[in-house]
Design a protein around this motif. Structure first.
Motif, mmCIF file in Angstrom:
data_model
loop_
_atom_site.group_PDB
_atom_site.id
_atom_site.type_symbol
_atom_site.label_atom_id
_atom_site.label_comp_id
_atom_site.label_asym_id
_atom_site.label_seq_id
_atom_site.Cartn_x
_atom_site.Cartn_y
_atom_site.Cartn_z
ATOM 1 N N PRO A 83 -8.340 7.089 -5.619
ATOM 2 C CA PRO A 83 -7.535 8.223 -6.074
ATOM 3 C C PRO A 83 -7.986 8.685 -7.463
ATOM 4 O O PRO A 83 -8.574 7.927 -8.219
ATOM 5 C CB PRO A 83 -6.121 7.636 -6.143
ATOM 6 C CG PRO A 83 -6.355 6.197 -6.474
ATOM 7 C CD PRO A 83 -7.629 5.820 -5.753
ATOM 8 N N CYS A 133 0.085 4.768 1.054
ATOM 9 C CA CYS A 133 -0.949 5.583 1.678
ATOM 10 C C CYS A 133 -0.385 6.235 2.931
ATOM 11 O O CYS A 133 0.258 5.563 3.728
ATOM 12 C CB CYS A 133 -2.160 4.724 2.042
ATOM 13 S SG CYS A 133 -3.477 5.633 2.887
ATOM 14 N N SER A 154 -9.778 15.820 -3.767
ATOM 15 C CA SER A 154 -8.660 15.270 -3.014
ATOM 16 C C SER A 154 -8.456 16.060 -1.739
ATOM 17 O O SER A 154 -8.808 17.236 -1.632
ATOM 18 C CB SER A 154 -7.377 15.312 -3.850
ATOM 19 O OG SER A 154 -6.917 16.635 -3.955
ATOM 20 N N SER A 176 -7.548 8.331 4.417
ATOM 21 C CA SER A 176 -8.245 7.446 3.496
ATOM 22 C C SER A 176 -7.275 6.965 2.431
ATOM 23 O O SER A 176 -6.408 7.700 1.979
ATOM 24 C CB SER A 176 -9.408 8.190 2.845
ATOM 25 O OG SER A 176 -9.968 7.441 1.801
ATOM 26 N N CYS A 177 -7.438 5.714 2.010
ATOM 27 C CA CYS A 177 -6.485 5.112 1.071
ATOM 28 C C CYS A 177 -7.114 4.739 -0.261
ATOM 29 O O CYS A 177 -6.486 4.052 -1.059
ATOM 30 C CB CYS A 177 -5.871 3.865 1.691
ATOM 31 S SG CYS A 177 -4.893 4.172 3.169
ATOM 32 N N ILE A 178 -8.330 5.155 -0.521
ATOM 33 C CA ILE A 178 -9.028 4.614 -1.676
ATOM 34 C C ILE A 178 -9.474 5.702 -2.639
ATOM 35 O O ILE A 178 -9.459 6.898 -2.336
ATOM 36 C CB ILE A 178 -10.255 3.792 -1.241
ATOM 37 C CG1 ILE A 178 -11.255 4.685 -0.501
ATOM 38 C CG2 ILE A 178 -9.821 2.639 -0.360
ATOM 39 C CD1 ILE A 178 -12.552 3.998 -0.203
ATOM 40 N N GLY A 203 -6.886 2.367 -4.652
ATOM 41 C CA GLY A 203 -5.817 3.227 -4.198
ATOM 42 C C GLY A 203 -4.527 2.986 -4.963
ATOM 43 O O GLY A 203 -4.527 2.431 -6.066
ATOM 44 N N TYR A 204 -3.413 3.397 -4.342
ATOM 45 C CA TYR A 204 -2.089 3.235 -4.934
ATOM 46 C C TYR A 204 -1.364 2.082 -4.246
ATOM 47 O O TYR A 204 -1.397 1.947 -3.013
ATOM 48 C CB TYR A 204 -1.248 4.494 -4.743
ATOM 49 C CG TYR A 204 -1.810 5.744 -5.354
ATOM 50 C CD1 TYR A 204 -1.664 5.999 -6.710
ATOM 51 C CD2 TYR A 204 -2.459 6.696 -4.574
ATOM 52 C CE1 TYR A 204 -2.162 7.163 -7.277
ATOM 53 C CE2 TYR A 204 -2.956 7.858 -5.128
ATOM 54 C CZ TYR A 204 -2.810 8.090 -6.471
ATOM 55 O OH TYR A 204 -3.300 9.239 -7.029
ATOM 56 N N ALA A 221 -10.067 2.806 4.900
ATOM 57 C CA ALA A 221 -8.777 2.226 4.555
ATOM 58 C C ALA A 221 -8.873 0.720 4.773
ATOM 59 O O ALA A 221 -9.776 0.217 5.452
ATOM 60 C CB ALA A 221 -7.663 2.824 5.406
ATOM 61 N N ASN A 231 -10.932 11.799 -1.112
ATOM 62 C CA ASN A 231 -11.760 11.188 -0.075
ATOM 63 C C ASN A 231 -12.701 12.187 0.581
ATOM 64 O O ASN A 231 -13.195 11.954 1.664
ATOM 65 C CB ASN A 231 -10.882 10.552 1.004
ATOM 66 C CG ASN A 231 -10.161 11.598 1.854
ATOM 67 O OD1 ASN A 231 -9.991 12.730 1.434
ATOM 68 N ND2 ASN A 231 -9.746 11.204 3.036
ATOM 69 N N GLN A 290 0.833 -1.191 0.000
ATOM 70 C CA GLN A 290 0.000 0.000 0.000
ATOM 71 C C GLN A 290 0.876 1.252 0.000
ATOM 72 O O GLN A 290 1.885 1.321 0.688
ATOM 73 C CB GLN A 290 -0.883 0.041 1.248
ATOM 74 C CG GLN A 290 -1.914 -1.050 1.343
ATOM 75 C CD GLN A 290 -2.785 -0.857 2.564
ATOM 76 O OE1 GLN A 290 -3.539 0.110 2.655
ATOM 77 N NE2 GLN A 290 -2.665 -1.760 3.523
ATOM 78 N N TYR A 337 -5.188 11.505 -3.017
ATOM 79 C CA TYR A 337 -6.348 10.673 -2.730
ATOM 80 C C TYR A 337 -7.585 11.562 -2.728
ATOM 81 O O TYR A 337 -7.542 12.697 -2.266
ATOM 82 C CB TYR A 337 -6.205 9.973 -1.379
ATOM 83 C CG TYR A 337 -5.127 8.930 -1.373
ATOM 84 C CD1 TYR A 337 -5.409 7.635 -1.762
ATOM 85 C CD2 TYR A 337 -3.823 9.251 -1.032
ATOM 86 C CE1 TYR A 337 -4.416 6.673 -1.795
ATOM 87 C CE2 TYR A 337 -2.823 8.294 -1.056
ATOM 88 C CZ TYR A 337 -3.125 7.005 -1.432
ATOM 89 O OH TYR A 337 -2.138 6.057 -1.476
#
Length: 589
Positions: free
Chosen positions: A41, A32, A84, A37-39, A375-376, A473, A73, A30, A71
């Motif tokens: 993007p 992040c 973002s 938040s990680c999702i 995400g990334y 996340a 979110n 991941q 990101y």
């Protein structure tokens, strides 16, 4: 207890058992920042809503020394779009993302966020390492290499005579920006009028021309995909022209800064091509990334044939390998990342640690970055082979699908998060004195895959299914092993802690006790830490974490996660360690 302290306890439990590290195949990590938040993007770029064909092709903009990413979110009901929370920067090979430019949060006076939206679709690096970001229909924002806003420029003066005759009320951006030697070029478009703007002073001033083809009609390049690129010789522009009405489509070329255009292909250029990529080792060879698969041209874009990669392709990069090995072609597809050295070869999946959903990919100075609605994720060694994790049916797997689901949820008077919650149920096994939590209680017990001895404790909490939260996340689930152990599970929402355990797993022989990544079982909300104090954002409930301090007590390490802290008090009295709040859920169920 801080994440660092918790990881120290966890690694200490294994350190005495580890032998000399042995490097093994790894998996995608991941990318992040902690507590974020990680999702999802790159859901929203500039002032224009991008069409489904471009998603998820958007990838971070890679500069000379770093890569910029964000990101998305923050959701605003006024626009049904994500913004973002800020731009992050990484300096490969490091994979730690720091906030470079935080965005302005909504206020009473201005009740919507202001954000810098940046990707390689709408940004380009200047010769001094600064960044130009094309914002909305007309503005070019200038940022230093450290993210400081140093100025802005208009592509055209709306109060003066415009050489391109652009109707500014209908103007939209056509990207990505392209460099031809000392000249930068970008596109602008309205219905019936296509313009190309050029700058010879690194974006300080711009001049535009109205684009025409040889029959003196306007060329409709479009704004729904990666439309522009340098031609193989770097002396002119190629345009990946969209299919709109009776306007000409296909691959077109201009050698006079976009004033006139001529066709390149012979009619075989694939429709719905999201991007054209030139082979860096032989620019006369080109690849078209389309909804039908990956196409190749070996004659400078004239004729195109389908390769053996026949699913939709969203991204393509080339990774050099030590001779005599050929460069590796890495493609982002509808099911994840595929690689091969031969476009006509047997493409292999490189998806260990990814979700099985549409991805794009970019190469940031040897660090691969996979991009999706999840995400990334990064992979540094071209060795993340394996299958991607399946996702629940009925969930959005692309940015445009997410936007539709959010819109429908708001229209129905609900929220996206409420629609995709799951119950996490706790079990206990007295035979091994271990706790376990799952979103699939039917798999527990003698008739389930977990085996005999497991019984529900009566404790549960509400979280979200994978891809089910718009602001959450991923929780990483690790298992030791029945033999050589530890025969227990561990969960963490911290990206850095998850990545540390993944690195430790890759360096530890299989016959030595270690933690092994299993899956992302559910999503939750990261804990916020301010001045060393943990808390959950408003409307979310803390999930508390306890550690049995197993090595000190002569037993396997064990962990427990519950929404009611009072349940853990007897364990603390018995020598368990209070590890604080692990993550935040939607509330006790």
């Amino acid at each position: 207890m801080t994440k660092l302290r918790k990881f120290t306890l966890l690694s200490t439990a294994l350190s005495s058992l580890l032998s000399v590290p042995v490097v093994q195949a790894t998996q995608w990590h991941q990318l992040c920042p902690e507590q974020d938040s990680c999702i999802y993007p790159q859901v929203y770029i500039g002032s224009q809503g991008l069409l489904e064909l471009l998603n998820p092709a958007l990838v971070p903009i890679v500069g000379t020394q770093n890569a910029w990413l964000q990101y998305s979110n923050m959701f605003t009901q006024e626009s049904y779009d994500f913004h973002s929370q800020g731009v992050f920067v990484i300096h490969p090979p490091k994979t730690v993302a720091d906030i470079l430019i935080p965005n302005r949060q909504p206020t009473a006076e201005v009740p919507y966020p202001s954000s810098l939206q940046i990707s390689n679709y709408n940004a380009i690096e200047t010769k001094d390492g600064s960044m130009l970001q094309f914002y909305g229909s007309n503005w070019v924002m200038h940022y230093s290499s450290e993210g400081e806003l140093v100025g802005s420029t208009a592509l055209f003066d709306i109060d003066a005579s415009n050489p391109a005759n652009v109707d500014t009320t209908l103007y939209t951006f056509t990207g990505p920006p392209v460099r031809l030697g000392n000249t930068l070029l970008v596109g602008g478009m309205r219905i019936g009028v296509q313009s190309i703007y050029s700058s010879t002073d690194e974006g300080q001033t711009w001049q535009g021309v109205k684009a025409q083809i040889d029959d003196d009609t306007n060329l409709r390049i479009g704004d729904d995909r990666y439309n522009l690129l340098a031609n193989p010789e770097g002396t002119g522009l190629w345009a990946n022209v969209s299919e709109f009405g009776n306007n000409p489509s296909g691959l077109w070329e201009s050698t006079n800064l976009g004033a006139t255009w001529t066709p390149v292909d012979n009619g075989s250029f694939p429709e719905k091509t999201v991007r054209v990529v030139l082979d860096p080792n032989n620019p006369q060879i080109a690849y078209a990334l389309s909804n039908q698969g990956l196409y190749q041209s070996q004659d400078r874009g004239v004729s195109w044939t389908l390769t053996t990669l026949t699913q939709p392709v969203h991204g393509l990069v080339f990774v050099p390998q030590a001779p005599p090995l050929k460069p590796m072609m890495v493609a982002g597809t509808d099911t994840g990342i595929m690689i091969d050295t031969d476009p006509l070869g047997d493409w292999q999946g490189m998806n260990q640690g990814l979700l099985s959903i549409p991805h794009s990919v970019t190469n940031a100075h040897g660090l691969l970055i996979a991009v999706s609605a999840a995400g990334y994720f990064t992979c540094a060694d071209l060795d993340c082979f394996g299958l991607g994790q399946a996702v629940p049916e009925g969930l959005p797997t692309t940015a445009s699908a997410l936007r539709t689901d959010l819109f429908n949820a708001l229209q129905a008077g609900t929220t996206f998060n409420q629609e995709h919650t799951v119950t996490v149920t706790e079990f206990y096994n007295s035979n091994i004195d271990q706790y376990f939590m799952t979103t699939d209680p039917e798999a527990m017990g003698a008739s389930g895959v977990a085996g005999a001895g497991w019984a529900p404790t009566g404790q549960s909490f509400t979280a979200w299914s994978v891809l089910g939260s718009s602001v959450g996340a991923y929780v990483c689930q690790f298992y030791g092993s029945l033999n050589p152990g530890p025969n227990s599970h561990y969960w963490t929402i911290s990206p850095s802690e998850c990545n540390q355990l993944l690195d430790l797993q890759a360096q530890t022989p299989e016959n030595t006790p270690r933690w092994n990544f299993e899956k992302y079982p559910f999503m939750a909300i990261p804990v916020q830490v301010s001045d060393g104090v943990q808390s959950c954002p408003d409307s979310y409930s803390p999930i508390y974490h306890a550690y049995n301090n197993g090595p000190v007590q002569g037993k396997e390490s064990g962990f427990r996660y519950v929404s009611d802290r009072s349940v853990l008090e007897p364990l603390f009295d018995a020598g368990w360690i209070d590890a604080g709040i692990a993550f935040c859920g939607a509330g006790a169920s």
